[in-house]
Scaffold this active site. Sequence first.
Site, PDB file in Angstrom:
ATOM      1  N   ASP A  43       0.000  -4.425   3.736  1.00  0.00           N
ATOM      2  CA  ASP A  43       1.107  -3.553   4.120  1.00  0.00           C
ATOM      3  C   ASP A  43       1.268  -3.540   5.632  1.00  0.00           C
ATOM      4  OD1 ASP A  43       1.573  -2.811   1.497  1.00  0.00           O
ATOM      5  OD2 ASP A  43       0.183  -1.115   1.598  1.00  0.00           O
ATOM      6  N   TYR A  71     -12.675  -3.436   2.200  1.00  0.00           N
ATOM      7  CA  TYR A  71     -11.776  -2.673   3.057  1.00  0.00           C
ATOM      8  C   TYR A  71     -12.521  -1.502   3.688  1.00  0.00           C
ATOM      9  CZ  TYR A  71      -7.927  -4.844   0.367  1.00  0.00           C
ATOM     10  OH  TYR A  71      -7.071  -5.719  -0.233  1.00  0.00           O
ATOM     11  N   ASP A  85       0.644   6.660   1.335  1.00  0.00           N
ATOM     12  CA  ASP A  85       0.104   6.384   2.665  1.00  0.00           C
ATOM     13  C   ASP A  85       0.916   7.150   3.710  1.00  0.00           C
ATOM     14  OD1 ASP A  85       2.440   4.932   3.208  1.00  0.00           O
ATOM     15  OD2 ASP A  85       1.511   3.003   2.805  1.00  0.00           O
ATOM     16  N   ARG A 184      -4.590   2.514  -1.713  1.00  0.00           N
ATOM     17  CA  ARG A 184      -3.701   3.682  -1.694  1.00  0.00           C
ATOM     18  C   ARG A 184      -3.834   4.492  -2.979  1.00  0.00           C
ATOM     19  NH1 ARG A 184       1.962   1.166  -0.829  1.00  0.00           N
ATOM     20  NH2 ARG A 184       0.864  -0.568  -1.800  1.00  0.00           N
TER      21      ARG A 184
END
Length: 303
Positions: A43, A71, A85, A184
């Site tokens: 993203d 991550y 988000d 997310r």
Amino acid sequence: MSAAGRSGILLVDKPQGITSHDAVSRTRKRAGTRKVGHAGTLDPMATGLLVLGINSSTRLLTYLVGLDKEYFATIRLGAATSTDDAEGEVTATAPPGAVAAIDAAAIAAALEPLTGEISQVPSSVSAIKVDGKRAYTLARAGEAVELAARTVTVSALEVLDSRTAGDYLDVDVRVECSSGTYIRAIARDLGAALGVGGHLTALRRTRIGPFSVADAADLETMDVATALLGPADVASRLFDTYPLTESQAIDLGHGKRLVDDGWSGGAGPVAAIAPDGRLVGLIRFDGHTAKPLVNFPTDGVTA
């Protein structure tokens, strides 16, 4: 040979605020070729590792997309957003005092069901296609998007730190997960489980399979010719290797099958390497007979 005539895999550290398509476009200019693809997007808000294929090595990307990933993320507890988000609009906030009542034990208990093999509903602004259109396109146009749950594996979900941020609680986590996992969605589901809402405020991808962001090039300053990983090097990190003779390399390049009565390795894919170190192709064994899955032309040769 210039970068324009070479093929390989490029590890890029994507900065915040640009799309993965932007990163591909900039790489095309730097590499001097239109043939650049990616093995999974990030993203615009997210930073970190993008794996790009250059020229004929775009054929390797199929085998990179499904690799597990790592991550580092920050989850803000106390508010839910339309995109799960920080780029979305706040859709709900926690009741007064609810966030302050959350302790480490409550967070750990809420994260436990989100760990392991789980059924996860992707974010409505994911890249999943619905009736031929990306879910995020429909969601941002105001349409209701309902996506089916899918099975993913979260092999590690570790809390690194937490701190108060006004009326919110920011929680830093490290996640190791299978391809197709949405961080997310983890933020959203953690907030929902605690009854306060949650969304991502930061996300950085640090690993894809054996490839680390520590080895990635800066998008703005990279020299593609220097940063490019050779296809044989990449394939050797992912698969068993099979050393070809000169005649076998020629035969495989022509699409012929190989026979090796002494082969004792797995079925494959197996990286078939020529005597000069070049990746000729990926092969799959059925017993002692190997057939080509995909071949790779010599740099500078299109096929």
